[in-house]
Design a protein around this motif. Sequence first.
Motif, PDB file in Angstrom:
ATOM      1  N   LEU A   6     -14.547  -8.367  52.288  1.00  9.02           N
ATOM      2  CA  LEU A   6     -13.514  -8.457  53.318  1.00  9.02           C
ATOM      3  C   LEU A   6     -13.798  -7.500  54.462  1.00  9.02           C
ATOM      4  N   ALA A   7     -14.301  -6.309  54.129  1.00  7.60           N
ATOM      5  CA  ALA A   7     -14.652  -5.348  55.174  1.00  7.60           C
ATOM      6  C   ALA A   7     -15.797  -5.902  56.023  1.00  7.60           C
ATOM      7  N   ALA A   8     -16.747  -6.565  55.380  1.00  8.27           N
ATOM      8  CA  ALA A   8     -17.873  -7.150  56.116  1.00  8.27           C
ATOM      9  C   ALA A   8     -17.414  -8.278  57.039  1.00  8.27           C
ATOM     10  N   LEU A   9     -16.294  -8.918  56.673  1.00  6.98           N
ATOM     11  CA  LEU A   9     -15.757  -9.990  57.514  1.00  6.98           C
ATOM     12  C   LEU A   9     -14.932  -9.454  58.678  1.00  6.98           C
ATOM     13  N   GLY A  10     -14.733  -8.142  58.713  1.00  2.75           N
ATOM     14  CA  GLY A  10     -14.082  -7.551  59.873  1.00  2.75           C
ATOM     15  C   GLY A  10     -12.676  -7.027  59.668  1.00  2.75           C
ATOM     16  N   LEU A  11     -12.201  -6.922  58.448  1.00  2.96           N
ATOM     17  CA  LEU A  11     -10.882  -6.337  58.237  1.00  2.96           C
ATOM     18  C   LEU A  11     -10.926  -4.863  58.605  1.00  2.96           C
ATOM     19  N   THR A  12      -9.850  -4.382  59.180  1.00  2.00           N
ATOM     20  CA  THR A  12      -9.790  -2.975  59.563  1.00  2.00           C
ATOM     21  C   THR A  12      -9.526  -2.124  58.321  1.00  2.00           C
ATOM     22  N   GLU A  13      -9.729  -0.812  58.474  1.00  3.55           N
ATOM     23  CA  GLU A  13      -9.467   0.103  57.363  1.00  3.55           C
ATOM     24  C   GLU A  13      -8.003   0.044  56.944  1.00  3.55           C
ATOM     25  N   GLU A  14      -7.127  -0.121  57.900  1.00  2.00           N
ATOM     26  CA  GLU A  14      -5.686  -0.195  57.599  1.00  2.00           C
ATOM     27  C   GLU A  14      -5.381  -1.455  56.770  1.00  2.00           C
ATOM     28  N   GLU A  15      -5.989  -2.563  57.154  1.00  2.00           N
ATOM     29  CA  GLU A  15      -5.777  -3.807  56.386  1.00  2.00           C
ATOM     30  C   GLU A  15      -6.364  -3.700  54.974  1.00  2.00           C
ATOM     31  N   LEU A  16      -7.526  -3.074  54.867  1.00  2.00           N
ATOM     32  CA  LEU A  16      -8.126  -2.879  53.550  1.00  2.00           C
ATOM     33  C   LEU A  16      -7.285  -1.951  52.679  1.00  2.00           C
ATOM     34  N   ALA A  17      -6.719  -0.901  53.297  1.00  2.00           N
ATOM     35  CA  ALA A  17      -5.870   0.033  52.549  1.00  2.00           C
ATOM     36  C   ALA A  17      -4.643  -0.702  51.997  1.00  2.00           C
ATOM     37  N   THR A  18      -4.117  -1.637  52.763  1.00  2.00           N
ATOM     38  CA  THR A  18      -2.960  -2.427  52.312  1.00  2.00           C
ATOM     39  C   THR A  18      -3.332  -3.271  51.087  1.00  2.00           C
ATOM     40  N   LEU A  19      -4.543  -3.826  51.097  1.00  2.00           N
ATOM     41  CA  LEU A  19      -4.992  -4.653  49.978  1.00  2.00           C
ATOM     42  C   LEU A  19      -5.360  -3.838  48.751  1.00  2.00           C
ATOM     43  N   SER A  20      -5.811  -2.627  48.946  1.00  2.00           N
ATOM     44  CA  SER A  20      -6.321  -1.838  47.816  1.00  2.00           C
ATOM     45  C   SER A  20      -5.242  -1.097  47.065  1.00  2.00           C
ATOM     46  N   VAL A  21      -3.996  -1.258  47.425  1.00  2.00           N
ATOM     47  CA  VAL A  21      -2.910  -0.572  46.710  1.00  2.00           C
ATOM     48  C   VAL A  21      -2.637  -1.262  45.413  1.00  2.00           C
TER      49      VAL A  21
ATOM     50  N   THR B 202     -13.954  -2.264  33.551  1.00  2.00           N
ATOM     51  CA  THR B 202     -15.041  -1.986  34.490  1.00  2.00           C
ATOM     52  C   THR B 202     -15.404  -3.243  35.280  1.00  2.00           C
ATOM     53  N   ALA B 203     -15.439  -4.380  34.598  1.00  2.00           N
ATOM     54  CA  ALA B 203     -15.760  -5.641  35.279  1.00  2.00           C
ATOM     55  C   ALA B 203     -14.707  -5.977  36.330  1.00  2.00           C
ATOM     56  N   ARG B 204     -13.425  -5.790  35.989  1.00  2.08           N
ATOM     57  CA  ARG B 204     -12.352  -6.061  36.969  1.00  2.08           C
ATOM     58  C   ARG B 204     -12.474  -5.145  38.181  1.00  2.08           C
ATOM     59  N   GLU B 205     -12.765  -3.872  37.934  1.00  7.56           N
ATOM     60  CA  GLU B 205     -12.913  -2.920  39.039  1.00  7.56           C
ATOM     61  C   GLU B 205     -14.111  -3.282  39.917  1.00  7.56           C
ATOM     62  N   THR B 206     -15.176  -3.717  39.300  1.00  3.22           N
ATOM     63  CA  THR B 206     -16.377  -4.107  40.052  1.00  3.22           C
ATOM     64  C   THR B 206     -16.095  -5.324  40.927  1.00  3.22           C
ATOM     65  N   VAL B 207     -15.411  -6.307  40.379  1.00  2.00           N
ATOM     66  CA  VAL B 207     -15.061  -7.507  41.151  1.00  2.00           C
ATOM     67  C   VAL B 207     -14.163  -7.128  42.323  1.00  2.00           C
ATOM     68  N   ARG B 208     -13.199  -6.265  42.064  1.00  2.65           N
ATOM     69  CA  ARG B 208     -12.267  -5.840  43.117  1.00  2.65           C
ATOM     70  C   ARG B 208     -13.010  -5.098  44.231  1.00  2.65           C
ATOM     71  N   THR B 209     -13.877  -4.170  43.846  1.00  2.00           N
ATOM     72  CA  THR B 209     -14.648  -3.410  44.828  1.00  2.00           C
ATOM     73  C   THR B 209     -15.532  -4.335  45.651  1.00  2.00           C
ATOM     74  N   SER B 210     -16.147  -5.292  45.003  1.00  2.00           N
ATOM     75  CA  SER B 210     -17.001  -6.250  45.697  1.00  2.00           C
ATOM     76  C   SER B 210     -16.192  -7.095  46.676  1.00  2.00           C
ATOM     77  N   ALA B 211     -15.027  -7.528  46.246  1.00  2.00           N
ATOM     78  CA  ALA B 211     -14.175  -8.341  47.118  1.00  2.00           C
ATOM     79  C   ALA B 211     -13.737  -7.550  48.342  1.00  2.00           C
ATOM     80  N   LEU B 212     -13.367  -6.297  48.140  1.00  2.24           N
ATOM     81  CA  LEU B 212     -12.961  -5.468  49.284  1.00  2.24           C
ATOM     82  C   LEU B 212     -14.138  -5.247  50.235  1.00  2.24           C
ATOM     83  N   ALA B 213     -15.331  -5.068  49.687  1.00  3.06           N
ATOM     84  CA  ALA B 213     -16.520  -4.884  50.534  1.00  3.06           C
ATOM     85  C   ALA B 213     -16.796  -6.144  51.349  1.00  3.06           C
TER      86      ALA B 213
END
Length: 70
Positions: free
Chosen positions: A55-70, A42-53
Amino acid sequence: MPKPAIDITPADSAVPVFLEEPTDAEIAERQTETAAQAAAKTARETVRTSALAKLAALGLTEEELATLSV
């Protein structure tokens, strides 16, 4: 104190077979380990979700985020 082994030898078997039941302490230890593993996951998933959020706030597109979330 270990529980006595249960004889589960089939009638046609030449080799004795015993079932050893875990003690209450062993069961508690396994439950603690399982809970710790679940908490770590759960902690790893929370850290990952936070990191993706972030990155999204910094302006990554949905396509770039999808590439990272695989």
